[in-house]
Structure formats: C-alpha cells, structure tokens
Design a protein around this motif. Structure first.
Motif, PDB file in Angstrom:
ATOM      1  N   UNK A 188       0.838  -1.199   0.000  1.00  0.00           N
ATOM      2  CA  UNK A 188       0.000   0.000   0.000  1.00  0.00           C
ATOM      3  C   UNK A 188       0.879   1.258   0.000  1.00  0.00           C
ATOM      4  N   UNK A 189       0.514   2.197  -0.835  1.00  0.00           N
ATOM      5  CA  UNK A 189       1.225   3.471  -0.851  1.00  0.00           C
ATOM      6  C   UNK A 189       0.521   4.453   0.083  1.00  0.00           C
ATOM      7  N   UNK A 191       0.734   5.204   3.164  1.00  0.00           N
ATOM      8  CA  UNK A 191       0.240   4.652   4.430  1.00  0.00           C
ATOM      9  C   UNK A 191       0.122   5.747   5.476  1.00  0.00           C
ATOM     10  N   UNK A 192       1.153   6.543   5.649  1.00  0.00           N
ATOM     11  CA  UNK A 192       1.137   7.566   6.686  1.00  0.00           C
ATOM     12  C   UNK A 192       0.041   8.596   6.422  1.00  0.00           C
ATOM     13  N   UNK A 193      -0.163   8.956   5.164  1.00  0.00           N
ATOM     14  CA  UNK A 193      -1.211   9.924   4.840  1.00  0.00           C
ATOM     15  C   UNK A 193      -2.597   9.396   5.198  1.00  0.00           C
ATOM     16  N   UNK A 194      -2.825   8.109   4.947  1.00  0.00           N
ATOM     17  CA  UNK A 194      -4.103   7.506   5.325  1.00  0.00           C
ATOM     18  C   UNK A 194      -4.261   7.466   6.840  1.00  0.00           C
ATOM     19  N   UNK A 195      -3.183   7.132   7.522  1.00  0.00           N
ATOM     20  CA  UNK A 195      -3.241   7.085   8.982  1.00  0.00           C
ATOM     21  C   UNK A 195      -3.499   8.474   9.561  1.00  0.00           C
ATOM     22  N   UNK A 196      -2.855   9.490   9.010  1.00  0.00           N
ATOM     23  CA  UNK A 196      -3.086  10.862   9.479  1.00  0.00           C
ATOM     24  C   UNK A 196      -4.532  11.283   9.257  1.00  0.00           C
ATOM     25  N   UNK A 197      -5.111  10.873   8.132  1.00  0.00           N
ATOM     26  CA  UNK A 197      -6.508  11.197   7.849  1.00  0.00           C
ATOM     27  C   UNK A 197      -7.432  10.532   8.858  1.00  0.00           C
ATOM     28  N   UNK A 198      -7.160   9.286   9.184  1.00  0.00           N
ATOM     29  CA  UNK A 198      -7.971   8.577  10.179  1.00  0.00           C
ATOM     30  C   UNK A 198      -7.890   9.263  11.541  1.00  0.00           C
ATOM     31  N   UNK A 199      -6.698   9.683  11.912  1.00  0.00           N
ATOM     32  CA  UNK A 199      -6.541  10.358  13.200  1.00  0.00           C
ATOM     33  C   UNK A 199      -7.327  11.656  13.243  1.00  0.00           C
ATOM     34  N   UNK A 200      -7.437  12.330  12.103  1.00  0.00           N
ATOM     35  CA  UNK A 200      -8.159  13.598  12.049  1.00  0.00           C
ATOM     36  C   UNK A 200      -9.671  13.397  12.067  1.00  0.00           C
ATOM     37  N   UNK A 201     -10.140  12.253  11.556  1.00  0.00           N
ATOM     38  CA  UNK A 201     -11.576  12.056  11.379  1.00  0.00           C
ATOM     39  C   UNK A 201     -12.230  11.171  12.440  1.00  0.00           C
ATOM     40  N   UNK A 202     -11.448  10.349  13.091  1.00  0.00           N
ATOM     41  CA  UNK A 202     -12.005   9.412  14.071  1.00  0.00           C
ATOM     42  C   UNK A 202     -11.852   9.962  15.488  1.00  0.00           C
ATOM     43  N   UNK A 203     -12.574   9.362  16.455  1.00  0.00           N
ATOM     44  CA  UNK A 203     -12.478   9.839  17.848  1.00  0.00           C
ATOM     45  C   UNK A 203     -11.049   9.776  18.381  1.00  0.00           C
ATOM     46  N   UNK A 204     -10.795  10.580  19.382  1.00  0.00           N
ATOM     47  CA  UNK A 204      -9.471  10.630  20.006  1.00  0.00           C
ATOM     48  C   UNK A 204      -9.308   9.446  20.952  1.00  0.00           C
ATOM     49  N   UNK A 205      -9.307   8.249  20.372  1.00  0.00           N
ATOM     50  CA  UNK A 205      -9.174   7.027  21.161  1.00  0.00           C
ATOM     51  C   UNK A 205      -8.265   6.067  20.389  1.00  0.00           C
ATOM     52  N   UNK A 206      -7.151   6.618  19.951  1.00  0.00           N
ATOM     53  CA  UNK A 206      -6.229   5.907  19.069  1.00  0.00           C
ATOM     54  C   UNK A 206      -5.375   4.927  19.860  1.00  0.00           C
ATOM     55  N   UNK A 207      -5.486   3.649  19.508  1.00  0.00           N
ATOM     56  CA  UNK A 207      -4.745   2.608  20.219  1.00  0.00           C
ATOM     57  C   UNK A 207      -3.379   2.333  19.603  1.00  0.00           C
TER      58      UNK A 207
END
Length: 237
Positions: A188-189, A191-207
């Motif tokens: 997957x290309x 990866x970090x950009x997708x992860x950053x997007x998830x952190x911005x859009x999902x609740x602040x409960x990152x495991x």
C-alpha cells in the motif's frame, strides 16, 4: 473492577485477531487476568483435538485464564465464508440469543482461575455481517452492550470503511472505546497519509498502528499499541 470490550473490524481480514491478541498481551503485562473469546467463527482446520478455528486458538493461547476451547469458540462453522451461508450449508441456525448466552456464560468466574479482569470478545467479520434473515453481528454486540474497539485494515478504500463503521456503531448506541489500524497490504502506498486522515476524522481514542510484519505475533504487535487508552492508568492498577 472488570472491563470487557467487543472487537469489530472494517472488513474481513482487517487484523481483528492480531489486535485482540495483542491487547490481551498488553493486559497480561499490566497484571490483569485476561480472557479472549471468539463466540462465532467460520473456517476450521483439522487438529489432533478435532476441528478448530485458528483465530480462536490464538485467543485461547494468549489469555491468562485458560478456558476449554468450546467456551472460547462455542459456534464453529467449517467453511470460511459468510456465517449465515456457512450455517445454512450445515443446516444450523445462528441466533443472537444463543451467542449472547454462550458469551455471558464464558465470562462468568471459572472454578480454577476466577473472574477475568479484562475480556475481549471478537466479532465475525465486519459490523453488519448477517447471522440470519433478520439478525446481524451488530445485534449481537448491541445485546451485549459493551464498548467497541474498531480495527481498521489499511488498504485502498479503508477511509470509507472506517467512517461507515464508526457511524454504524454510534448509530447503534454503543461507545467506541478505541480504534487501531493494521497494514494488511504490504504494498500500500501513502500509508502515513491515510493514517493521518484517520486520526483527524475518528475519535481521540487511538490505540496504535501495527505496520506490515513478515512474522506477526501478538507479542510483537503489542509493542505498537497504547493499552492505557482503553483503561487509563492500567499499568498502575
């Protein structure tokens, strides 16, 4: 005080079992008595002890409380396919009521090990996998009423799947206790950009995020997770 969580994924093969087993490892290291359950599994392999599901065996192995396999995985369908289809092929009937009964029974104190301090119940597939014409795994989770952990398999389309799963869980009235991501596609290309997007859009409960590992184990994956997001001050309890 005991803690229990329901683990769902954005899709099949999102990494639910790896994350669940890794969280059990984290809880073990924090000094908790742990339990991992896979009430419904589709796909079995032949072992010296009979047909077993590999995911359920992994949860049974890492948990500190050693329950018999039939309690860890009371409903095992032989074929790795949608549970309601596999059940129909075996002339079996799946129901939320029976799955809840099995799960609550397994969570009761055992004669030898006592009661688990932390229990993880892993679902089958994604949030709305059908169990019957009028029931899904979401109904199972809603009846249990436990906080939910969402496991996101990073691949093309994961952002949409993650947001839809979050929306569905919240609409069903359950709290998202945490979310974790796994890299299920080694090629997957961005990866970090997708992860950053998830952190911005999902609740602040990152495991945490478990990258692609050639030889993934629960102990290795646990090094990438933040267990105290689920149970603040866990290491001190």
């Amino acid at each position: 005080m005991s803690h229990a969580f329901f683990v769902t994924g954005t899709d099949t093969d999102a990494g639910k079992t790896l994350i669940t087993a890794a969280l059990i490892e984290c809880a073990n290291h924090a000094g908790y008595k742990t339990l991992g359950l896979k009430p419904l599994a589709a796909g079995g392999v032949q072992t010296p002890d009979g047909i077993r599901n590999e995911d359920a065996l992994q949860l049974q192995q890492v948990a500190s409380l050693k329950l018999p396999y039939r309690q860890v995985n009371p409903v095992l369908l032989n074929d790795a396919m949608a549970p309601h289809i596999a059940a129909a092929r075996e002339k079996k009937r799946l129901s939320v009521e029976s799955l809840v009964g099995y799960t609550r029974g397994a969570m009761m104190p055992s004669p030898k090990g006592g009661k688990a301090d932390v229990c993880f119940i892993e679902g089958a597939g994604g949030w709305r996998v059908p169990l019957s014409p009028n029931q899904t795994t979401a109904d199972f989770a809603k009846t249990l009423g436990l906080p939910v952990i969402i496991v996101i398999g990073l691949k093309l389309g994961c952002l949409n799947h993650a947001l839809l799963t979050l929306e569905a869980v919240q609409r069903d009235g359950l709290r998202v206790a945490g979310w974790a991501a796994t890299q299920v596609d080694p090629d997957m290309s961005v990866v970090q950009e997708n992860l950053d997007t998830l952190k911005a859009l999902l609740p602040d409960a990152y495991l945490g995020f478990v990258p692609w590992l050639d030889h993934a184990t629960p102990a290795l994956a646990a090094e990438y997770l933040q267990f105290d997001v689920l149970i603040p001050g866990a290491a001190a309890e």
